[in-house]
Write an enzyme that holds these catalytic residues in place. Structure first.
Site, PDB file in Angstrom:
ATOM      1  N   ARG A  66      37.101  64.522  40.356  1.00 21.41           N
ATOM      2  CA  ARG A  66      37.552  63.172  39.999  1.00 21.41           C
ATOM      3  C   ARG A  66      39.032  63.211  39.644  1.00 21.41           C
ATOM      4  NH1 ARG A  66      35.298  58.011  40.417  1.00 21.41           N
ATOM      5  NH2 ARG A  66      36.687  56.613  39.277  1.00 21.41           N
ATOM      6  N   HIS A 110      37.499  38.489  38.055  1.00 11.49           N
ATOM      7  CA  HIS A 110      36.059  38.683  37.793  1.00 11.49           C
ATOM      8  C   HIS A 110      35.350  37.353  38.063  1.00 11.49           C
ATOM      9  CE1 HIS A 110      32.450  40.435  36.127  1.00 11.49           C
ATOM     10  NE2 HIS A 110      32.276  39.310  35.450  1.00 11.49           N
ATOM     11  N   ASP A 151      36.375  44.729  31.895  1.00  7.32           N
ATOM     12  CA  ASP A 151      36.431  43.256  31.869  1.00  7.32           C
ATOM     13  C   ASP A 151      36.820  42.705  30.497  1.00  7.32           C
ATOM     14  OD1 ASP A 151      33.494  42.999  33.986  1.00  7.32           O
ATOM     15  OD2 ASP A 151      35.621  43.245  34.486  1.00  7.32           O
ATOM     16  N   GLU A 181      38.221  31.729  42.499  1.00  7.46           N
ATOM     17  CA  GLU A 181      38.919  33.014  42.685  1.00  7.46           C
ATOM     18  C   GLU A 181      40.147  32.901  43.566  1.00  7.46           C
ATOM     19  OE1 GLU A 181      36.323  36.298  43.646  1.00  7.46           O
ATOM     20  OE2 GLU A 181      34.630  35.208  42.831  1.00  7.46           O
TER      21      GLU A 181
END
Ligand code: GRF
Length: 208
Positions: A66, A110, A151, A181
């Protein structure tokens, strides 16, 4: 000129809305410099290529660790001298080191009115399934700065969308995209590009 990198994973309709808004001068002082995806087959990459925007793909699965993925991702962005990173349906968690370095220079769209229906596991259709399950009469979308909590960063713009009794998750998702959006994400980028966004005591102030 704000140099923008858009991070995508899927269809790229939000990216397309940004591309179109720049072309129609609804977003000014902005250069779409780079589009990055974690998904080689993302339609969003085709949209970027068609618009002549430099693209790159960093798939975490192609890296031994990662850390190596995050290193490659961050290096590529830094090389492009990016001012603002826009997460438009990007399914990869942004590394904390990156959030630190680009504090209040990473934004996300979101598909709900945060703090409703957000946080880990709330993405894509699932957000709308939960909204319908709860029976909310109004939902919408939120553009916010990205911080270390999912978020959770300062909210820049929100736009509400009425829920219809006969909505399915699919019909609701499409209307939230179309009415909210694709409207507030380009607008937020334009406000940032024209220095009309400030943060006071953790709250965003916009000069409309
Ligand atoms: C959008 O619904 C957005 O709100 C969410 O992921 C979806 C991306 O769609 N974060 P697209 O790739 O922009 O079409």
């Amino acid at each position: 000129m704000l140099r923008v990198c858009v991070c995508v994973s899927g269809g790229g309709t939000n990216l397309q809305a940004i591309i179109d808004a720049v072309a129609e001068h609804k977003i000014t002082n902005t250069e779409l410099a780079f589009v990055i995806s974690n998904n080689e087959s993302a339609k969003a990459l085709e949209r970027a290529e068609k618009a002549g925007i430099k693209t790159a793909c960093f798939n975490p699965k192609s890296y031994e660790s990662r850390d190596l993925f995050e290193e490659a991702f961050m290096e590529a962005v830094e090389k492009e001298q990016i001012d603002l990173i826009v997460l438009a349906g990007f399914m990869i968690m942004i590394p904390a080191a990156f959030i630190q370095k680009y504090r209040n220079r990473i934004i996300n769209i979101h598909p709900s009115l945060i703090p409703s229906f957000c946080g880990p596991g709330f993405y894509g259709l699932r957000v709308h399934e939960k909204a319908l399950e709860k029976g909310v009469k109004v939902t919408g979308a939120t553009v916010h700065f990205v911080d270390e909590i999912y978020d959770n960063g300062p909210i820049i713009m929100q736009k509400s969308v009425v829920v219809h009794d006969d909505d399915t998750p699919q019909t609701l998702q499409l209307r939230v995209m179309q009415e909210a959006e694709w409207n507030i994400l380009p607008k937020a980028i334009d406000l940032i590009a024209n220095n009309k966004v400030s943060i006071v005591n953790g709250k965003v102030i916009l000069e409309e």
